[in-house]
Motif scaffolding. Structure first.
Motif, PDB file in Angstrom:
ATOM      1  N   ARG A  27       0.810  -1.228   0.000  1.00  0.00           N
ATOM      2  CA  ARG A  27       0.000   0.000   0.000  1.00  0.00           C
ATOM      3  C   ARG A  27       0.841   1.274   0.000  1.00  0.00           C
ATOM      4  O   ARG A  27       0.307   2.365  -0.146  1.00  0.00           O
ATOM      5  N   VAL A  28       2.127   1.130   0.205  1.00  0.00           N
ATOM      6  CA  VAL A  28       3.028   2.285   0.228  1.00  0.00           C
ATOM      7  C   VAL A  28       4.089   2.064  -0.854  1.00  0.00           C
ATOM      8  O   VAL A  28       5.163   1.544  -0.594  1.00  0.00           O
ATOM      9  N   PRO A  29       3.770   2.430  -2.094  1.00  0.00           N
ATOM     10  CA  PRO A  29       4.661   2.105  -3.207  1.00  0.00           C
ATOM     11  C   PRO A  29       5.865   3.034  -3.353  1.00  0.00           C
ATOM     12  O   PRO A  29       6.748   2.759  -4.144  1.00  0.00           O
ATOM     13  N   TYR A  30       5.916   4.125  -2.595  1.00  0.00           N
ATOM     14  CA  TYR A  30       7.004   5.085  -2.769  1.00  0.00           C
ATOM     15  C   TYR A  30       7.840   5.188  -1.504  1.00  0.00           C
ATOM     16  O   TYR A  30       7.338   5.078  -0.391  1.00  0.00           O
ATOM     17  N   THR A  31       9.104   5.431  -1.713  1.00  0.00           N
ATOM     18  CA  THR A  31      10.021   5.658  -0.607  1.00  0.00           C
ATOM     19  C   THR A  31      10.623   7.042  -0.777  1.00  0.00           C
ATOM     20  O   THR A  31      11.098   7.390  -1.859  1.00  0.00           O
ATOM     21  N   ILE A  32      10.585   7.816   0.265  1.00  0.00           N
ATOM     22  CA  ILE A  32      11.191   9.143   0.230  1.00  0.00           C
ATOM     23  C   ILE A  32      12.396   9.112   1.154  1.00  0.00           C
ATOM     24  O   ILE A  32      12.274   8.786   2.340  1.00  0.00           O
ATOM     25  N   GLU A  33      13.549   9.433   0.608  1.00  0.00           N
ATOM     26  CA  GLU A  33      14.781   9.472   1.390  1.00  0.00           C
ATOM     27  C   GLU A  33      15.025  10.898   1.859  1.00  0.00           C
ATOM     28  O   GLU A  33      14.864  11.854   1.094  1.00  0.00           O
ATOM     29  N   PHE A  34      15.419  11.045   3.097  1.00  0.00           N
ATOM     30  CA  PHE A  34      15.775  12.341   3.653  1.00  0.00           C
ATOM     31  C   PHE A  34      17.227  12.283   4.109  1.00  0.00           C
ATOM     32  O   PHE A  34      17.510  11.941   5.256  1.00  0.00           O
ATOM     33  N   PRO A  35      18.145  12.588   3.204  1.00  0.00           N
ATOM     34  CA  PRO A  35      19.560  12.538   3.598  1.00  0.00           C
ATOM     35  C   PRO A  35      19.878  13.637   4.607  1.00  0.00           C
ATOM     36  O   PRO A  35      19.206  14.678   4.648  1.00  0.00           O
ATOM     37  N   ASN A  36      20.878  13.388   5.426  1.00  0.00           N
ATOM     38  CA  ASN A  36      21.306  14.387   6.396  1.00  0.00           C
ATOM     39  C   ASN A  36      21.863  15.611   5.682  1.00  0.00           C
ATOM     40  O   ASN A  36      22.417  15.511   4.589  1.00  0.00           O
ATOM     41  N   PHE A  37      21.705  16.749   6.312  1.00  0.00           N
ATOM     42  CA  PHE A  37      22.287  17.969   5.769  1.00  0.00           C
ATOM     43  C   PHE A  37      23.795  17.948   5.956  1.00  0.00           C
ATOM     44  O   PHE A  37      24.306  17.340   6.896  1.00  0.00           O
ATOM     45  N   THR A  38      24.494  18.629   5.067  1.00  0.00           N
ATOM     46  CA  THR A  38      25.942  18.773   5.197  1.00  0.00           C
ATOM     47  C   THR A  38      26.237  19.841   6.245  1.00  0.00           C
ATOM     48  O   THR A  38      25.340  20.589   6.665  1.00  0.00           O
ATOM     49  N   ARG A  39      27.498  19.950   6.627  1.00  0.00           N
ATOM     50  CA  ARG A  39      27.893  21.000   7.570  1.00  0.00           C
ATOM     51  C   ARG A  39      27.550  22.380   7.014  1.00  0.00           C
ATOM     52  O   ARG A  39      27.047  23.231   7.737  1.00  0.00           O
ATOM     53  N   ASP A  40      27.842  22.592   5.735  1.00  0.00           N
ATOM     54  CA  ASP A  40      27.561  23.890   5.128  1.00  0.00           C
ATOM     55  C   ASP A  40      26.061  24.169   5.127  1.00  0.00           C
ATOM     56  O   ASP A  40      25.637  25.295   5.394  1.00  0.00           O
ATOM     57  N   GLU A  41      25.254  23.162   4.859  1.00  0.00           N
ATOM     58  CA  GLU A  41      23.804  23.355   4.881  1.00  0.00           C
ATOM     59  C   GLU A  41      23.307  23.665   6.295  1.00  0.00           C
ATOM     60  O   GLU A  41      22.414  24.500   6.466  1.00  0.00           O
ATOM     61  N   LEU A  42      23.886  23.017   7.303  1.00  0.00           N
ATOM     62  CA  LEU A  42      23.511  23.315   8.683  1.00  0.00           C
ATOM     63  C   LEU A  42      23.853  24.761   9.029  1.00  0.00           C
ATOM     64  O   LEU A  42      23.061  25.473   9.657  1.00  0.00           O
ATOM     65  N   TYR A  43      25.018  25.213   8.589  1.00  0.00           N
ATOM     66  CA  TYR A  43      25.422  26.609   8.794  1.00  0.00           C
ATOM     67  C   TYR A  43      24.427  27.549   8.098  1.00  0.00           C
ATOM     68  O   TYR A  43      23.981  28.531   8.682  1.00  0.00           O
ATOM     69  N   GLN A  44      24.072  27.232   6.864  1.00  0.00           N
ATOM     70  CA  GLN A  44      23.141  28.071   6.112  1.00  0.00           C
ATOM     71  C   GLN A  44      21.756  28.107   6.770  1.00  0.00           C
ATOM     72  O   GLN A  44      21.067  29.132   6.721  1.00  0.00           O
ATOM     73  N   ILE A  45      21.363  27.015   7.398  1.00  0.00           N
ATOM     74  CA  ILE A  45      20.090  26.991   8.122  1.00  0.00           C
ATOM     75  C   ILE A  45      20.145  27.977   9.278  1.00  0.00           C
ATOM     76  O   ILE A  45      19.217  28.763   9.487  1.00  0.00           O
ATOM     77  N   PHE A  46      21.237  27.966  10.032  1.00  0.00           N
ATOM     78  CA  PHE A  46      21.390  28.916  11.138  1.00  0.00           C
ATOM     79  C   PHE A  46      21.321  30.349  10.616  1.00  0.00           C
ATOM     80  O   PHE A  46      20.604  31.186  11.158  1.00  0.00           O
ATOM     81  N   VAL A  47      22.056  30.620   9.547  1.00  0.00           N
ATOM     82  CA  VAL A  47      22.085  31.970   8.967  1.00  0.00           C
ATOM     83  C   VAL A  47      20.696  32.377   8.489  1.00  0.00           C
ATOM     84  O   VAL A  47      20.266  33.521   8.700  1.00  0.00           O
ATOM     85  N   SER A  48      19.959  31.451   7.871  1.00  0.00           N
ATOM     86  CA  SER A  48      18.626  31.800   7.363  1.00  0.00           C
ATOM     87  C   SER A  48      17.644  32.053   8.495  1.00  0.00           C
ATOM     88  O   SER A  48      16.770  32.915   8.373  1.00  0.00           O
ATOM     89  N   ILE A  49      17.770  31.339   9.608  1.00  0.00           N
ATOM     90  CA  ILE A  49      16.909  31.606  10.761  1.00  0.00           C
ATOM     91  C   ILE A  49      17.250  32.977  11.340  1.00  0.00           C
ATOM     92  O   ILE A  49      16.364  33.744  11.708  1.00  0.00           O
ATOM     93  N   LEU A  50      18.521  33.283  11.389  1.00  0.00           N
ATOM     94  CA  LEU A  50      18.973  34.580  11.884  1.00  0.00           C
ATOM     95  C   LEU A  50      18.414  35.704  11.017  1.00  0.00           C
ATOM     96  O   LEU A  50      17.943  36.723  11.513  1.00  0.00           O
ATOM     97  N   GLY A  51      18.415  35.470   9.722  1.00  0.00           N
ATOM     98  CA  GLY A  51      17.839  36.433   8.787  1.00  0.00           C
ATOM     99  C   GLY A  51      18.550  37.776   8.799  1.00  0.00           C
ATOM    100  O   GLY A  51      19.643  37.916   9.335  1.00  0.00           O
ATOM    101  N   ASP A  52      17.905  38.757   8.235  1.00  0.00           N
ATOM    102  CA  ASP A  52      18.513  40.095   8.197  1.00  0.00           C
ATOM    103  C   ASP A  52      17.788  41.068   9.115  1.00  0.00           C
ATOM    104  O   ASP A  52      18.044  42.262   9.099  1.00  0.00           O
ATOM    105  N   LYS A  53      16.872  40.574   9.931  1.00  0.00           N
ATOM    106  CA  LYS A  53      16.112  41.434  10.832  1.00  0.00           C
ATOM    107  C   LYS A  53      16.655  41.403  12.264  1.00  0.00           C
ATOM    108  O   LYS A  53      16.316  42.258  13.073  1.00  0.00           O
TER     109      LYS A  53
END
Length: 127
Positions: free
Chosen positions: A15-41
């Protein structure tokens, strides 16, 4: 774990014909996530982002690859803890605005959930 569950129940697997993979973020992506949460405000001091980069780059590979590591949630929690440290400091200083400093970040990473030795520890139940 999901694969084991699917193999254990053929009816569910069909009944579940699809598999979705969620690979871990890289170090650079984790850094970019922090920066994006920080934003410019949100104001922050110049030393904050280099400190964030150093910290993320110091996370051991075994921690980044651990099944228990929450990846982006970890970074969000780190940001929120840093913000809380900054807000508390600014309130005690009677400042009208909250700005995040490298010191706020350094205080946040000293908390138990952001220290690597706690992340590596296997959770053992029993004696």
């Amino acid at each position: 774990e999901m694969e084991i569950m699917m193999k254990g129940n053929a009816g569910l697997a069909s009944r579940v014909p699809y598999t979705i993979e969620f690979p871990n973020f890289t170090r650079d992506e984790l850094y970019q996530i922090f920066v994006s949460i920080l934003g410019d405000k949100i104001p922050y001091e110049e030393g904050l982002l280099p400190a964030v980069s150093r910290y993320i780059n110091s996370i051991p590979k075994e921690v980044l690859e651990a099944k228990e590591f929450s990846n982006a949630r970890f970074v969000r929690n780190l940001f929120e803890r840093t913000w809380a440290k900054a807000a508390t400091r600014c309130q005690l200083d009677r400042s009208d605005t909250v700005n995040i400093t490298e010191g706020d970040f350094n205080h946040a990473i000293c908390d138990a959930e952001f220290r690597f030795e706690n992340m590596r520890r296997e959770r053992v139940i029993g004696f």
